[in-house]
Design a protein around this motif. Structure first.
Motif, PDB file in Angstrom:
ATOM      1  N   PHE A  71      11.360   6.339  -5.124  1.00  0.00           N
ATOM      2  CA  PHE A  71      10.676   6.438  -6.414  1.00  0.00           C
ATOM      3  C   PHE A  71      10.329   5.023  -6.850  1.00  0.00           C
ATOM      4  O   PHE A  71      11.205   4.240  -7.206  1.00  0.00           O
ATOM      5  CB  PHE A  71      11.561   7.159  -7.430  1.00  0.00           C
ATOM      6  N   ILE A  72       9.038   4.715  -6.805  1.00  0.00           N
ATOM      7  CA  ILE A  72       8.582   3.344  -6.965  1.00  0.00           C
ATOM      8  C   ILE A  72       7.818   3.198  -8.274  1.00  0.00           C
ATOM      9  O   ILE A  72       6.835   3.909  -8.513  1.00  0.00           O
ATOM     10  CB  ILE A  72       7.719   2.933  -5.763  1.00  0.00           C
ATOM     11  N   ASN A  73       8.305   2.288  -9.116  1.00  0.00           N
ATOM     12  CA  ASN A  73       7.651   2.024 -10.396  1.00  0.00           C
ATOM     13  C   ASN A  73       6.377   1.219 -10.165  1.00  0.00           C
ATOM     14  O   ASN A  73       6.380   0.238  -9.423  1.00  0.00           O
ATOM     15  CB  ASN A  73       8.584   1.253 -11.321  1.00  0.00           C
ATOM     16  N   CYS A  74       5.298   1.641 -10.826  1.00  0.00           N
ATOM     17  CA  CYS A  74       4.006   0.968 -10.708  1.00  0.00           C
ATOM     18  C   CYS A  74       3.471   0.658 -12.102  1.00  0.00           C
ATOM     19  O   CYS A  74       3.755   1.376 -13.057  1.00  0.00           O
ATOM     20  CB  CYS A  74       2.996   1.859  -9.973  1.00  0.00           C
ATOM     21  N   VAL A 108      -5.150  -5.021 -24.730  1.00  0.00           N
ATOM     22  CA  VAL A 108      -5.286  -4.815 -23.290  1.00  0.00           C
ATOM     23  C   VAL A 108      -4.471  -3.585 -22.893  1.00  0.00           C
ATOM     24  O   VAL A 108      -3.279  -3.487 -23.204  1.00  0.00           O
ATOM     25  CB  VAL A 108      -4.810  -6.057 -22.503  1.00  0.00           C
ATOM     26  N   ALA A 109      -5.123  -2.644 -22.191  1.00  0.00           N
ATOM     27  CA  ALA A 109      -4.459  -1.409 -21.764  1.00  0.00           C
ATOM     28  C   ALA A 109      -3.517  -1.687 -20.599  1.00  0.00           C
ATOM     29  O   ALA A 109      -3.833  -2.469 -19.696  1.00  0.00           O
ATOM     30  CB  ALA A 109      -5.494  -0.375 -21.357  1.00  0.00           C
ATOM     31  N   VAL A 110      -2.361  -1.037 -20.610  1.00  0.00           N
ATOM     32  CA  VAL A 110      -1.397  -1.109 -19.514  1.00  0.00           C
ATOM     33  C   VAL A 110      -0.771   0.275 -19.350  1.00  0.00           C
ATOM     34  O   VAL A 110      -0.386   0.912 -20.329  1.00  0.00           O
ATOM     35  CB  VAL A 110      -0.328  -2.198 -19.752  1.00  0.00           C
ATOM     36  N   ALA A 111      -0.718   0.744 -18.101  1.00  0.00           N
ATOM     37  CA  ALA A 111      -0.129   2.054 -17.819  1.00  0.00           C
ATOM     38  C   ALA A 111       1.004   1.896 -16.819  1.00  0.00           C
ATOM     39  O   ALA A 111       0.899   1.115 -15.865  1.00  0.00           O
ATOM     40  CB  ALA A 111      -1.184   3.018 -17.272  1.00  0.00           C
ATOM     41  N   ASN A 112       2.086   2.631 -17.056  1.00  0.00           N
ATOM     42  CA  ASN A 112       3.228   2.674 -16.155  1.00  0.00           C
ATOM     43  C   ASN A 112       3.338   4.079 -15.593  1.00  0.00           C
ATOM     44  O   ASN A 112       3.146   5.060 -16.315  1.00  0.00           O
ATOM     45  CB  ASN A 112       4.523   2.343 -16.897  1.00  0.00           C
ATOM     46  N   PHE A 113       3.663   4.151 -14.303  1.00  0.00           N
ATOM     47  CA  PHE A 113       3.932   5.452 -13.686  1.00  0.00           C
ATOM     48  C   PHE A 113       4.843   5.232 -12.491  1.00  0.00           C
ATOM     49  O   PHE A 113       5.015   4.103 -12.024  1.00  0.00           O
ATOM     50  CB  PHE A 113       2.628   6.158 -13.282  1.00  0.00           C
ATOM     51  N   THR A 114       5.450   6.316 -12.039  1.00  0.00           N
ATOM     52  CA  THR A 114       6.347   6.252 -10.890  1.00  0.00           C
ATOM     53  C   THR A 114       5.790   7.136  -9.789  1.00  0.00           C
ATOM     54  O   THR A 114       5.421   8.290 -10.034  1.00  0.00           O
ATOM     55  CB  THR A 114       7.763   6.718 -11.275  1.00  0.00           C
ATOM     56  N   LEU A 115       5.721   6.579  -8.572  1.00  0.00           N
ATOM     57  CA  LEU A 115       5.264   7.326  -7.408  1.00  0.00           C
ATOM     58  C   LEU A 115       6.468   7.742  -6.583  1.00  0.00           C
ATOM     59  O   LEU A 115       7.350   6.925  -6.298  1.00  0.00           O
ATOM     60  CB  LEU A 115       4.378   6.457  -6.514  1.00  0.00           C
ATOM     61  N   VAL A 159       0.870  -1.172   0.000  1.00  0.00           N
ATOM     62  CA  VAL A 159       0.000   0.000   0.000  1.00  0.00           C
ATOM     63  C   VAL A 159       0.908   1.223   0.000  1.00  0.00           C
ATOM     64  O   VAL A 159       1.777   1.363   0.865  1.00  0.00           O
ATOM     65  CB  VAL A 159      -0.922   0.023   1.238  1.00  0.00           C
ATOM     66  N   LEU A 160       0.720   2.090  -0.987  1.00  0.00           N
ATOM     67  CA  LEU A 160       1.550   3.281  -1.145  1.00  0.00           C
ATOM     68  C   LEU A 160       0.683   4.514  -1.323  1.00  0.00           C
ATOM     69  O   LEU A 160      -0.392   4.437  -1.918  1.00  0.00           O
ATOM     70  CB  LEU A 160       2.437   3.162  -2.396  1.00  0.00           C
ATOM     71  N   VAL A 161       1.174   5.640  -0.831  1.00  0.00           N
ATOM     72  CA  VAL A 161       0.573   6.938  -1.125  1.00  0.00           C
ATOM     73  C   VAL A 161       1.712   7.863  -1.519  1.00  0.00           C
ATOM     74  O   VAL A 161       2.687   8.004  -0.778  1.00  0.00           O
ATOM     75  CB  VAL A 161      -0.191   7.510   0.083  1.00  0.00           C
ATOM     76  N   GLY A 162       1.590   8.462  -2.690  1.00  0.00           N
ATOM     77  CA  GLY A 162       2.636   9.356  -3.158  1.00  0.00           C
ATOM     78  C   GLY A 162       2.166  10.177  -4.339  1.00  0.00           C
ATOM     79  O   GLY A 162       1.000  10.120  -4.735  1.00  0.00           O
ATOM     80  N   ARG A 163       3.088  10.930  -4.900  1.00  0.00           N
ATOM     81  CA  ARG A 163       2.789  11.788  -6.045  1.00  0.00           C
ATOM     82  C   ARG A 163       3.485  11.253  -7.292  1.00  0.00           C
ATOM     83  O   ARG A 163       4.617  10.768  -7.215  1.00  0.00           O
ATOM     84  CB  ARG A 163       3.228  13.222  -5.780  1.00  0.00           C
ATOM     85  N   LEU A 164       2.800  11.361  -8.428  1.00  0.00           N
ATOM     86  CA  LEU A 164       3.374  10.907  -9.693  1.00  0.00           C
ATOM     87  C   LEU A 164       4.534  11.817 -10.089  1.00  0.00           C
ATOM     88  O   LEU A 164       4.435  13.046  -9.984  1.00  0.00           O
ATOM     89  CB  LEU A 164       2.326  10.906 -10.799  1.00  0.00           C
ATOM     90  N   THR A 165       5.629  11.223 -10.549  1.00  0.00           N
ATOM     91  CA  THR A 165       6.800  12.000 -10.939  1.00  0.00           C
ATOM     92  C   THR A 165       6.711  12.520 -12.366  1.00  0.00           C
ATOM     93  O   THR A 165       7.438  13.428 -12.744  1.00  0.00           O
ATOM     94  CB  THR A 165       8.079  11.163 -10.805  1.00  0.00           C
ATOM     95  N   LYS A 188      -1.907  12.993 -13.565  1.00  0.00           N
ATOM     96  CA  LYS A 188      -0.791  13.601 -14.284  1.00  0.00           C
ATOM     97  C   LYS A 188       0.342  13.857 -13.297  1.00  0.00           C
ATOM     98  O   LYS A 188       0.211  13.569 -12.106  1.00  0.00           O
ATOM     99  CB  LYS A 188      -1.232  14.894 -14.969  1.00  0.00           C
ATOM    100  N   LYS A 189       1.417  14.397 -13.784  1.00  0.00           N
ATOM    101  CA  LYS A 189       2.568  14.678 -12.939  1.00  0.00           C
ATOM    102  C   LYS A 189       2.126  15.508 -11.734  1.00  0.00           C
ATOM    103  O   LYS A 189       1.428  16.510 -11.889  1.00  0.00           O
ATOM    104  CB  LYS A 189       3.631  15.443 -13.741  1.00  0.00           C
ATOM    105  N   GLY A 190       2.518  15.063 -10.537  1.00  0.00           N
ATOM    106  CA  GLY A 190       2.185  15.774  -9.310  1.00  0.00           C
ATOM    107  C   GLY A 190       0.911  15.327  -8.642  1.00  0.00           C
ATOM    108  O   GLY A 190       0.642  15.703  -7.502  1.00  0.00           O
ATOM    109  N   SER A 191       0.110  14.495  -9.305  1.00  0.00           N
ATOM    110  CA  SER A 191      -1.143  14.024  -8.709  1.00  0.00           C
ATOM    111  C   SER A 191      -0.856  13.114  -7.516  1.00  0.00           C
ATOM    112  O   SER A 191       0.048  12.281  -7.556  1.00  0.00           O
ATOM    113  CB  SER A 191      -1.960  13.232  -9.728  1.00  0.00           C
ATOM    114  N   LEU A 192      -1.670  13.279  -6.467  1.00  0.00           N
ATOM    115  CA  LEU A 192      -1.570  12.424  -5.295  1.00  0.00           C
ATOM    116  C   LEU A 192      -2.419  11.181  -5.532  1.00  0.00           C
ATOM    117  O   LEU A 192      -3.594  11.289  -5.889  1.00  0.00           O
ATOM    118  CB  LEU A 192      -2.062  13.172  -4.054  1.00  0.00           C
ATOM    119  N   ALA A 193      -1.821  10.006  -5.348  1.00  0.00           N
ATOM    120  CA  ALA A 193      -2.526   8.756  -5.621  1.00  0.00           C
ATOM    121  C   ALA A 193      -2.175   7.724  -4.570  1.00  0.00           C
ATOM    122  O   ALA A 193      -1.074   7.714  -4.015  1.00  0.00           O
ATOM    123  CB  ALA A 193      -2.157   8.228  -7.010  1.00  0.00           C
TER     124      ALA A 193
END
Length: 167
Positions: free
Chosen positions: A48-51, A24-31, A6-12, A66-71
């Motif tokens: 910085f955790i790859n998701c 099939v859709a796949v999205a990559n982002f870093t928190l 379980v993570l809470v952070g902001r997208l880089t 988007k960049k900076g969003s809290l998730a």
């Protein structure tokens, strides 16, 4: 065995949305997740955790974050490896998200979109009609506004039996 994260952070940066050959859709982002302690200079460091997220939640992440969003991300850790162009084995550790919660209202100053109030309906999809939730026949029945405090007291006493208390 247990493998839960379980993570809470902001997208880089903005999420990257792609599709597999099967569509099939796949999205990559870093928190960026702040650590609980400060370094010797008094600065807080971050990890910085790859998701990675799949299917409809991946499309929603790409559309609303988007960049900076809290998730908030809930999922599992996965390790994989591949051979790069130079023939060297590269190991990758990432979080495969089961659920991504948008923790800021759309258009807030923290960097971006999301579902209002941290609701998680983007990852689960709408409820079947007549079962309550988003597919309901009468959308105004038994619903409260998102900005209302459901625990606010109206000043009246609560009528509850001692038998209803868990202690």
């Amino acid at each position: 065995m247990i493998n839960r994260v379980v993570l809470v952070g902001r997208l880089t940066k903005d999420p990257e949305l792609r599709y597999t050959p099967n569509g099939v859709a796949v999205a990559n982002f870093t928190l960026a997740v702040n650590r609980q302690f400060s370094n010797q200079q008094g600065d807080r460091e971050a990890d910085f955790i790859n998701c990675i997220v799949w299917r409809k939640p991946a499309e929603n992440v790409a559309n609303y974050l988007k960049k900076g969003s809290l998730a908030g991300v809930e999922g599992r850790i996965q390790t994989r490896s591949y051979d790069n162009n130079e023939g060297r084995r590269v190991y990758v550790t990432e979080v495969v998200a089961d659920s991504v919660q948008f923790l800021e209202p759309k258009g807030s100053g923290g960097g971006g979109g999301g579902s209002q109030g941290g609701n998680d309906f983007y990852s689960r999809g709408p409820a079947p009609t007549g079962q309550g939730g988003y597919g309901q026949q009468n959308p105004n029945r038994n619903q409260s506004r998102l900005d209302e405090d459901p625990f606010a007291s109206d000043g009246s006493n609560i009528d509850i039996s001692d038998d209803d208390l868990p202690f």
